[in-house]
Each structure stands twice: as C-alpha cells, then as structure tokens.
Design an enzyme around this catalytic site. Structure first.
Site, PDB file in Angstrom:
ATOM      1  N   HIS A 150      31.384  42.363  30.731  1.00 16.86           N
ATOM      2  CA  HIS A 150      30.832  43.679  31.061  1.00 16.86           C
ATOM      3  C   HIS A 150      30.539  44.445  29.770  1.00 16.86           C
ATOM      4  CE1 HIS A 150      31.712  43.962  35.524  1.00 16.86           C
ATOM      5  NE2 HIS A 150      32.285  42.810  35.180  1.00 16.86           N
ATOM      6  N   HIS A 204      40.018  43.187  36.145  1.00 15.80           N
ATOM      7  CA  HIS A 204      39.585  43.498  34.786  1.00 15.80           C
ATOM      8  C   HIS A 204      40.588  44.461  34.165  1.00 15.80           C
ATOM      9  CE1 HIS A 204      35.724  41.431  34.452  1.00 15.80           C
ATOM     10  NE2 HIS A 204      35.582  41.654  35.744  1.00 15.80           N
ATOM     11  N   ARG A 236      58.895  37.192  31.107  1.00 18.55           N
ATOM     12  CA  ARG A 236      59.715  38.374  30.844  1.00 18.55           C
ATOM     13  C   ARG A 236      58.937  39.680  31.016  1.00 18.55           C
ATOM     14  NH1 ARG A 236      61.788  35.081  26.465  1.00 18.55           N
ATOM     15  NH2 ARG A 236      63.871  34.334  27.019  1.00 18.55           N
ATOM     16  N   GLY A 258      37.428  25.125  39.755  1.00 23.58           N
ATOM     17  CA  GLY A 258      38.018  24.203  38.806  1.00 23.58           C
ATOM     18  C   GLY A 258      37.673  24.527  37.373  1.00 23.58           C
ATOM     19  N   ASP A 283      31.718  34.757  43.066  1.00 23.82           N
ATOM     20  CA  ASP A 283      31.324  35.456  41.841  1.00 23.82           C
ATOM     21  C   ASP A 283      30.047  34.835  41.264  1.00 23.82           C
ATOM     22  OD1 ASP A 283      31.333  37.242  39.765  1.00 23.82           O
ATOM     23  OD2 ASP A 283      33.118  36.457  38.777  1.00 23.82           O
ATOM     24  N   LEU A 315      33.349  33.297  29.924  1.00 25.70           N
ATOM     25  CA  LEU A 315      32.828  32.979  31.249  1.00 25.70           C
ATOM     26  C   LEU A 315      32.164  34.210  31.839  1.00 25.70           C
ATOM     27  CD1 LEU A 315      35.734  30.821  32.728  1.00 25.70           C
ATOM     28  CD2 LEU A 315      33.419  30.036  32.240  1.00 25.70           C
ATOM     29  N   ALA A 316      31.018  33.995  32.476  1.00 27.33           N
ATOM     30  CA  ALA A 316      30.246  35.110  33.037  1.00 27.33           C
ATOM     31  C   ALA A 316      29.792  34.736  34.436  1.00 27.33           C
ATOM     32  CB  ALA A 316      29.051  35.428  32.146  1.00 27.33           C
TER      33      ALA A 316
END
Length: 389
Positions: A150, A204, A236, A258, A283, A315-316
C-alpha cells in the site's frame, strides 16, 4: 419452476444424498430427497448425476481479475471480473479497494456503489455473473510498518471525519473495513463502523496483544489475510496473531495458495480457528486468469510470475481462484469437502452478516455450484440462472 438433482447436496453443514432442489423467483423453494418427491410432469429436472450441489462461494476480498481492477473507471471492468469469478464458483463478493489518494478512493467508492445499486435492481442485461454485495475498504487506516505494498504517502490516521467521507461516498455500502487497531484514533473508528454494521477486520497491523484485544472489544470481529502484513507470532510476545488465533469472538481469513502462507501454517490456522471461524479469501488482482506479465493493483504495477504477484520485493495480492483455495484447504488442513466448502461459503457470509447467501436452505438465494467429487467447479448458478462462457 426449475428443479435440480444430484447425488449429493452440501448445505454445507449437512449432507443430503440423492437430493432435489426446487427454485422459484431466484430463491430456494424446497430441498428434499428425490426418492420422496413426486413432481408434476410440467417441471423438468436438471440432473447433475454424481455431482455435488453446494452453496455458491462468497469472496470478501477481491481487487480484480481478467485484466481489470475493481478501481478501474472503465464500464467493462466489473462485468469482466464477475464473469471470471462465476467461472470459479464465486456467486457474490466484496470489491476491495487498495490505498490510493483520497480523491481516487472517493471516486472509486462512488462507482462501486453505483454498480452495487444497479445489480440490486435486478439482472437487467441477462448476463449471469457474480454479484457485488458491498465494499471492502482495505486501507488507508493501516500501519506503515505492515503496509505491504500500500502506498505510504496515501495512508491516513484513523479519524471519524475521514471515515465519514468514505461512508458518504459509498452511500453506506462499506460492508467491511481493514484497520490496524494500534493506531491513534482506531478504537473510535472501529466502534463507529461496527455500530453501522460494518465487519471491522484487523489487518496490516503491528499491534501487540493488548492493542488487538482493545480493537476486538471496540467491535472488530474479523482478521484480514491472517499472518500476512501482521506482526509475526512470538511465544513470549504473541501480538495480534496471538489474539486473532485464540479469541473465539474473531473469525479470520487466509490466502490458501501455498505462497502467502505455508501449507503447514494453513493447517495450524485451521486447527486454531476451527470449521466455524475459518474463512477463505483470494485477494486476487487484475492478473488472475491472465498470462504472466505486468499488471496494475490500484495505482501501481505488479509483476506476476509463476503464481507470485510482486511489487517492490513484496507480495502484492494473488492470482488464486476460490475453487483452488477450497481444494488447497482440504489438502493442507486435512479437511473433508463439506468443511472446506463452508470456509468459502457459509463462513464468509456469516462473518460479514450477509443474509441468504453461503448456505442452501428454504428461502435462501438460489446461488449454488455443482462440483465433482474432487471439488472442481462444473457449473455455477446465480439466482437459479446458469453462468455460461
């Protein structure tokens, strides 16, 4: 009054063998055992043989396909996208915006709302394709650190004033909104959006566990492409993923291609959220259904090679189709077909509180698909009418 028969029908929570479905005026009139129902001679039955009738898929996160983006200004964009969706079993969807300059987003919201309202008046052109039900606003209320691709210059701090601008441009058609709960002003925006019936989705985000839980307490009830564009899980310091995976109030979606999430982690996710709260999304971007090359996502370009969509080394979006996502989930999580189908139909519809979609029941919309026993889509029906190439 058309009638349809098949060896199996998935509601999807129940399975009926030797099933018969009667449709009237675009809705399901009756579901029964074929052996127990005598039909008048004037009613013709379409028999799908050993096929499986299942609810049409509902995709809450679609940026584009077939060479088009949902934010395109051309009239051909949405119909082309919707035809490709129908080919892969999606009968309804949320067109999803990507962060862009404010005026660009406002114009896109107006165009998408016009398209939604036009489809609500009926299928006037006779072209059977997926139906847009509402808008998913992904950005601009997201975290810089976890913004993914973005554009940083167009991100906005959450505020009631900005949300109201989007709401007015969309004439109340925003049905889903992704937001980072740790941002200043986010809690107030989450509460107001939830009050208006929006499915507020955490995503996001670099939130810690406490900030994520504050967002959930304010009204967020879902999570966007879980694991992607989120603070990683730490044993933790569990962060947002610790909240999403353990809080029963939250459903969550995942891109089961995948690529975005390893198959072993998809299984971990499905085990954590269970068959009730696991939601599949795609997406997808404009490259879906197209050859490798360079395509647009909103206002920027994405390179697509071998099933990966990349922009600036990140990745988009994806080129995943929902029918493939269902089969992948079944394989990765070791789920049977009914549970995998539910993750693409009943669960997204329920998460977004969409009435009469994602399930086969008397009174529900006659949106259904026919699968082979392996889960491949053979035929798609929207409102009882068949999509055809």
């Amino acid at each position: 009054m058309p009638a349809f028969a098949a060896a199996r029908l998935l509601t999807p929570t129940d399975e009926i063998e030797d099933a018969l479905v009667l449709v009237e005026d675009g809705r399901i009139l009756e579901i029964s055992l074929r052996s127990n129902r005598q039909l008048p001679a004037k009613i013709s039955v379409t028999d799908f043989g050993d096929g499986v009738i299942a609810p049409g898929y509902v995709d809450l996160h679609i940026h584009g396909s077939a060479g088009y983006d949902v934010m395109d200004e051309t009239a051909e964009a949405l119909p082309a996208i919707e035809r490709l969706l129908a080919r892969h079993g999606v009968t309804s969807y949320f067109p999803t915006t990507v962060t862009a300059p404010l005026d660009t987003t406002l114009r896109a919201l107006e165009r998408l709302t016009n398209a939604i309202e036009k489809r609500e008046k009926g299928n006037q052109d006779g072209d059977v394709r997926a139906v847009p039900l509402g808008i998913h606003l992904e950005g601009p209320f997201i975290c810089h650190t976890r913004r993914g691709v973005h554009p940083p210059e167009s991100l906005l701090a959450p505020s009631l004033n900005s949300f109201e601008k989007f709401w007015q441009a969309a004439r109340g058609r925003i049905r889903m909104m992704t937001i980072a709960p740790e941002l200043e002003g986010a809690t107030e925006v989450i509460a107001e959006a939830a009050r208006r019936g929006v499915c507020v989705s955490l995503g996001h985000s670099d939130a810690d566990f406490a900030a994520a839980e504050r967002g959930i307490a304010a009204g967020a009830r879902h999570a966007t492409h879980t694991f992607n564009a989120m603070r990683p899980l730490d044993h933790r310091s569990p962060g947002i993923l610790g909240a999403v995976l353990t809080d029963a109030r939250v459903s969550a979606d995942i891109i089961a291609d995948g690529v975005h999430v390893d198959p072993a982690v998809v299984k971990l996710f499905a085990d954590a959220k269970g068959p009730e709260n696991t939601v599949l999304i795609t997406d997808t971007i404009s490259a879906t259904g197209m050859p490798d090359g360079r395509y647009r996502l909103g206002s920027f370009e994405v390179d697509v090679r071998d099933g990966k969509c990349m922009a600036g080394g990140k990745l988009a979006g994806s080129v995943l189709t929902m029918d493939r996502a269902v089969r992948n989930l079944a394989a990765f999580a070791e789920w049977d077909l009914p549970r995998a189908v539910a993750a693409a139909s009943r669960n997204p519809a329920r998460a977004a509180r969409i009435a009469n979609k994602g399930t086969l029941a008397v009174g529900a919309d006659a949106d259904f698909i026919v699968l082979n026993p392996e889960g491949e889509v053979l035929r798609t029906f929207v409102g009882g009418m068949e999509w055809s190439k």
